[in-house]
Write a protein that holds these residues in place. Structure first.
Motif, short mmCIF file in Angstrom:
data_model
loop_
_atom_site.label_atom_id
_atom_site.label_comp_id
_atom_site.label_asym_id
_atom_site.label_seq_id
_atom_site.Cartn_x
_atom_site.Cartn_y
_atom_site.Cartn_z
N LEU A 23 28.57 51.88 -43.70
CA LEU A 23 28.55 53.33 -43.67
C LEU A 23 27.22 53.87 -43.16
CD1 LEU A 23 30.38 54.19 -47.03
CD2 LEU A 23 31.23 54.53 -44.70
N THR A 24 26.13 53.20 -43.53
CA THR A 24 24.81 53.65 -43.08
C THR A 24 24.67 53.49 -41.57
OG1 THR A 24 23.86 52.99 -45.20
CG2 THR A 24 22.33 53.35 -43.39
N SER B 166 26.80 56.12 -39.82
CA SER B 166 26.23 57.46 -39.90
C SER B 166 25.08 57.64 -38.92
CB SER B 166 25.74 57.76 -41.32
OG SER B 166 24.63 56.95 -41.68
N VAL C 233 26.69 58.30 -35.59
CA VAL C 233 27.22 59.67 -35.50
C VAL C 233 26.12 60.66 -35.15
CG1 VAL C 233 28.23 61.57 -36.82
CG2 VAL C 233 29.17 59.28 -37.04
N CYS D 142 32.74 56.50 -34.20
CA CYS D 142 31.66 57.33 -34.75
C CYS D 142 30.86 57.98 -33.63
CB CYS D 142 30.74 56.49 -35.63
SG CYS D 142 31.49 56.06 -37.21
N ASN E 17 18.15 61.43 -38.37
CA ASN E 17 18.60 60.05 -38.17
C ASN E 17 17.52 59.06 -38.58
OD1 ASN E 17 20.39 58.11 -37.38
ND2 ASN E 17 20.56 58.78 -35.27
#
Length: 405
Positions: free
Chosen positions: A6-7, A10, A13, A137, A171
């Protein structure tokens, strides 16, 4: 593993959103600082500069990430992106923009390091799906970025670059605080020759079984540069799109791209094989290129998004094939090789594409799309060669496409 996945996703994204923010107004910014309505070589050169510097530096991030870890390399890359957007937000002249873009190219490693992170944490049988999520993503970021950038661009040409710099800063903070190191086993020593810009090309020669796939990767990269180079210009010239409409078009592309990568790329590869996914991608992309070349209304471009985005499932499938054919200790170097080859294609393609487009825009602006579709014909012998090729897998095991090692 889920937390790490997930990291990484993200980070992708936010990175894509930052890139998408500036795309709708980039031609206008270049026209503004160059003080000319005719960009000509300048547009292609601006795009190619980033790729040229990335090509020179590409062996370094992949090799360093194998030795010192993925996390520090990713942080340096994000810092370079912040500097790039700050330069573009504040640049008083054309060459200042080039300077900022050059620095970003030298430090660019986001996509390669993110792919290497996924390779570290995902088993082989799930990599195609993971790479599809990675591309999805990127598409999600492109849904948000261009819409915001298009709206901000109506206020000020510099506003999207300021917003992009802030996104990359967010980010950077996320990666600094949350992202763990995914590379646990590290080589004992580093080969100094690996830092040479041509090192990936020499490394390719040691793995002849990869050559057909790498040729295919170059072709896909070159064809993909057509849309990346002229989409904004083509929409404005042929369909009369304003900045907001360009942003919406890029967001629509990002939406369908995310759907295709999340729900088609992985399942299709797992069910029918990566080679079949590649064939589907090439057929769909070719059809979309030919259709948009002859389109006379702007809404047709929106209707073609599903075809364009099905064309994008080829790269994750191709990447999955290649990661299965190198050992765990060389996954980062493989990503460096792929980044290097993609950058090499991106050095030449935007210059050629922009020159062809500006030379033919008043006669037949769709010519460059047609040429891109015909370039896919070169993939046919490569796909057949790949079908017959016996592969040497890590550990000396040989198998053919469709067989399990």
């Amino acid at each position: 593993m889920n937390k790490m996945l997930l990291t990484v996703l993200s980070v992708v994204v936010l990175d894509a959103a930052g890139t998408g923010l500036v795309m709708p107004i980039l031609p206008e910014l270049l026209q503004s600082v160059a003080h000319t309505p005719e960009l000509g070589w300048r547009f292609g050169a601006f795009l190619s500069l980033y790729a040229a510097l990335q090509f020179l530096a590409s062996p370094i991030p992949g090799t360093l990430s194998d030795v010192y870890g993925r996390r520090p390399v990713l942080l340096v890359s994000l810092a370079g992106g912040m500097i790039d957007y700050a330069f573009m937000a504040l640049a008083p002249g054309f060459w200042w923009l080039f300077l900022g873009r050059a620095f970003a190219g030298l430090t660019a490693a986001n996509a390669a390091v993110a792919a290497a992170c996924l390779t570290d944490i995902m088993p082989e049988e799930r990599r195609a799906r993971a790479f599809g999520l990675l591309s999805a993503c990127f598409g999600i970021g492109f849904i948000l970025g261009p819409v915001i950038g298009g709206m901000l661009g109506t206020i000020s040409l510099r506003a999207p670059f300021i917003a992009a710099a802030l996104l990359v800063m967010a980010n950077f903070i996320i990666a600094l605080i949350v992202l763990p190191e995914t590379r646990t086993a590290k080589p004992e020593r580093i080969d100094p020759a690996a830092f040479h810009p041509l090192a990936p090309l020499r490394w390719i020669g040691a793995f002849p079984a990869l050559l057909p796939l790498l040729v295919l990767s170059i072709i896909l990269s070159i064809v993909g540069e057509v849309g990346g180079t002229i989409w904004v210009l083509y929409g404005q010239d042929k369909f009369g799109w304003d900045t907001a409409t360009v942003g919406l078009s890029l967001a629509g592309f990002g939406f369908f791209h995310a759907l295709a990568q999340a729900f088609v790329a992985g399942p299709l590869s797992e069910r029918w094989g990566e080679r079949f996914a590649l064939i589907v991608a090439i057929v769909c992309d070719s059809a979309a290129y030919i259709a948009i070349a002859f389109a006379t209304r702007g809404f047709v471009a929106f209707l073609l998004f599903p075809l364009f985005c099905l064309g994008g499932i080829g790269q994750p499938a191709l990447l999955s094939l290649m990661t299965k054919r190198v050992g765990a200790d060389e996954q980062g170097r493989l990503q460096g090789v792929l980044t290097s080859l993609a950058s090499l294609a991106s050095m030449v393609a935007p210059l050629a594409i922009s020159e062809i487009y500006f030379a033919s825009r008043h006669v037949f602006p769709g010519l460059v799309w047609i040429l891109g579709a015909f370039l896919y014909l070169l993939c046919i012998p490569v796909l057949f060669a790949h079908r017959r090729q016996a592969y040497e897998l890590p550990g000396g095991v040989k198998c053919r496409q469709g067989e399990q090692p």
